[in-house]
Design a protein around this motif. Structure first.
Motif, PDB file in Angstrom:
ATOM      1  N   TYR A 154       0.850  -1.187   0.000  1.00  0.00           N
ATOM      2  CA  TYR A 154       0.000   0.000   0.000  1.00  0.00           C
ATOM      3  C   TYR A 154       0.885   1.235   0.000  1.00  0.00           C
ATOM      4  O   TYR A 154       1.799   1.345   0.823  1.00  0.00           O
ATOM      5  N   ASP A 155       0.596   2.174  -0.894  1.00  0.00           N
ATOM      6  CA  ASP A 155       1.471   3.329  -1.089  1.00  0.00           C
ATOM      7  C   ASP A 155       0.979   4.614  -0.434  1.00  0.00           C
ATOM      8  O   ASP A 155       1.529   5.679  -0.677  1.00  0.00           O
ATOM      9  N   SER A 156      -0.010   4.549   0.424  1.00  0.00           N
ATOM     10  CA  SER A 156      -0.493   5.747   1.106  1.00  0.00           C
ATOM     11  C   SER A 156       0.631   6.368   1.931  1.00  0.00           C
ATOM     12  O   SER A 156       1.282   5.664   2.716  1.00  0.00           O
ATOM     13  N   PRO A 157       0.866   7.676   1.801  1.00  0.00           N
ATOM     14  CA  PRO A 157       1.929   8.299   2.609  1.00  0.00           C
ATOM     15  C   PRO A 157       1.661   8.192   4.113  1.00  0.00           C
ATOM     16  O   PRO A 157       2.607   8.119   4.909  1.00  0.00           O
ATOM     17  N   ASN A 158       0.404   8.157   4.502  1.00  0.00           N
ATOM     18  CA  ASN A 158       0.083   8.034   5.934  1.00  0.00           C
ATOM     19  C   ASN A 158       0.371   6.615   6.424  1.00  0.00           C
ATOM     20  O   ASN A 158       0.969   6.430   7.482  1.00  0.00           O
ATOM     21  N   TYR A 159      -0.035   5.624   5.656  1.00  0.00           N
ATOM     22  CA  TYR A 159       0.289   4.237   6.000  1.00  0.00           C
ATOM     23  C   TYR A 159       1.806   4.054   6.064  1.00  0.00           C
ATOM     24  O   TYR A 159       2.327   3.448   7.012  1.00  0.00           O
ATOM     25  N   LEU A 160       2.522   4.601   5.082  1.00  0.00           N
ATOM     26  CA  LEU A 160       3.978   4.466   5.048  1.00  0.00           C
ATOM     27  C   LEU A 160       4.631   5.129   6.258  1.00  0.00           C
ATOM     28  O   LEU A 160       5.632   4.623   6.781  1.00  0.00           O
ATOM     29  N   TRP A 209       2.018  16.877   5.925  1.00  0.00           N
ATOM     30  CA  TRP A 209       1.258  17.495   4.841  1.00  0.00           C
ATOM     31  C   TRP A 209       1.048  16.469   3.748  1.00  0.00           C
ATOM     32  O   TRP A 209       1.944  15.685   3.429  1.00  0.00           O
ATOM     33  N   VAL A 210      -0.157  16.450   3.188  1.00  0.00           N
ATOM     34  CA  VAL A 210      -0.511  15.529   2.102  1.00  0.00           C
ATOM     35  C   VAL A 210      -1.240  16.316   1.018  1.00  0.00           C
ATOM     36  O   VAL A 210      -1.446  17.521   1.161  1.00  0.00           O
ATOM     37  N   ALA A 211      -1.652  15.627  -0.014  1.00  0.00           N
ATOM     38  CA  ALA A 211      -2.413  16.239  -1.116  1.00  0.00           C
ATOM     39  C   ALA A 211      -1.644  17.431  -1.693  1.00  0.00           C
ATOM     40  O   ALA A 211      -2.177  18.534  -1.817  1.00  0.00           O
ATOM     41  N   ASP A 212      -0.369  17.190  -2.018  1.00  0.00           N
ATOM     42  CA  ASP A 212       0.491  18.235  -2.584  1.00  0.00           C
ATOM     43  C   ASP A 212       0.546  19.475  -1.711  1.00  0.00           C
ATOM     44  O   ASP A 212       0.555  20.603  -2.202  1.00  0.00           O
ATOM     45  N   GLY A 213       0.564  19.257  -0.396  1.00  0.00           N
ATOM     46  CA  GLY A 213       0.688  20.358   0.546  1.00  0.00           C
ATOM     47  C   GLY A 213      -0.586  21.136   0.806  1.00  0.00           C
ATOM     48  O   GLY A 213      -0.557  22.174   1.463  1.00  0.00           O
ATOM     49  N   ARG A 214      -1.723  20.620   0.347  1.00  0.00           N
ATOM     50  CA  ARG A 214      -3.001  21.319   0.556  1.00  0.00           C
ATOM     51  C   ARG A 214      -3.684  20.931   1.865  1.00  0.00           C
ATOM     52  O   ARG A 214      -4.560  21.648   2.338  1.00  0.00           O
TER      53      ARG A 214
END
Length: 163
Positions: A67-73, A148-153
């Motif tokens: 799974y590639d989710s930045p939060n999971y990672l 920060w996620v979603a390209d910093g949004r």
């Protein structure tokens, strides 16, 4: 209301996608191919039904999932074992009926049965998702990081609770 809780099946995917779409402003987008992949990786994927209709779902992963989710990672880098809540969505028509609590009670029981002591999740703090913040506080979640996620949004609060 005749509620039941059960494992998600392929037949539920259309309803799961509809629930996710309703809440997409609080979740990440999900299409059929991505759902099939996530379902195959999930340690926990259950639906709550009102009669036969899927009113909500919860999808969670153990460490080691593809799974590639930045939060999971983030959690894979900080915790050796955990159960990560990727997403929970309840139909707008069923909000306020404690279906989220029903799913989380079941998730925590699942974690205990499988010897998992850390349940992890995240929610938006910029913009603030107050409902999720209050909900998770009731289950004893505490912040262990932010990113920060979603390209910093958007910024998420990374949270853990003891199962």
């Amino acid at each position: 209301m005749a509620l039941s809780l059960r494992a998600a099946t392929n037949a539920d995917h259309a309803a799961i996608l509809a629930r996710n779409l309703e809440s997409e402003h609080l979740l990440s987008p999900l299409d059929a191919a991505r759902l099939r992949h996530l379902d195959a990786q999930a340690a926990y994927h259950r639906v709550v039904c009102d009669s036969d209709a899927v009113a909500g779902f919860l999808l969670a992963f153990r460490e080691g999932a593809d799974y590639d989710s930045p939060n999971y990672l983030w959690f894979t880098q900080h915790y050796p074992t955990f159960l990560y809540v990727d997403r929970i969505a309840i139909a707008a028509s069923h909000q306020g009926r404690h279906l989220g609590r029903l799913l989380y009670d079941d998730l925590f029981a699942f974690a205990r049965v499988h010897g998992i002591d850390t349940v992890a999740c995240e929610f938006y703090v910029e913009p603030l998702n107050e409902a999720s913040q209050r909900f998770h506080a009731r289950f004893g979640f505490r912040e262990v990081g932010t990113q920060w996620v979603a390209d910093g949004r958007k910024r998420v609060s990374l949270q853990v609770a003891i199962a």
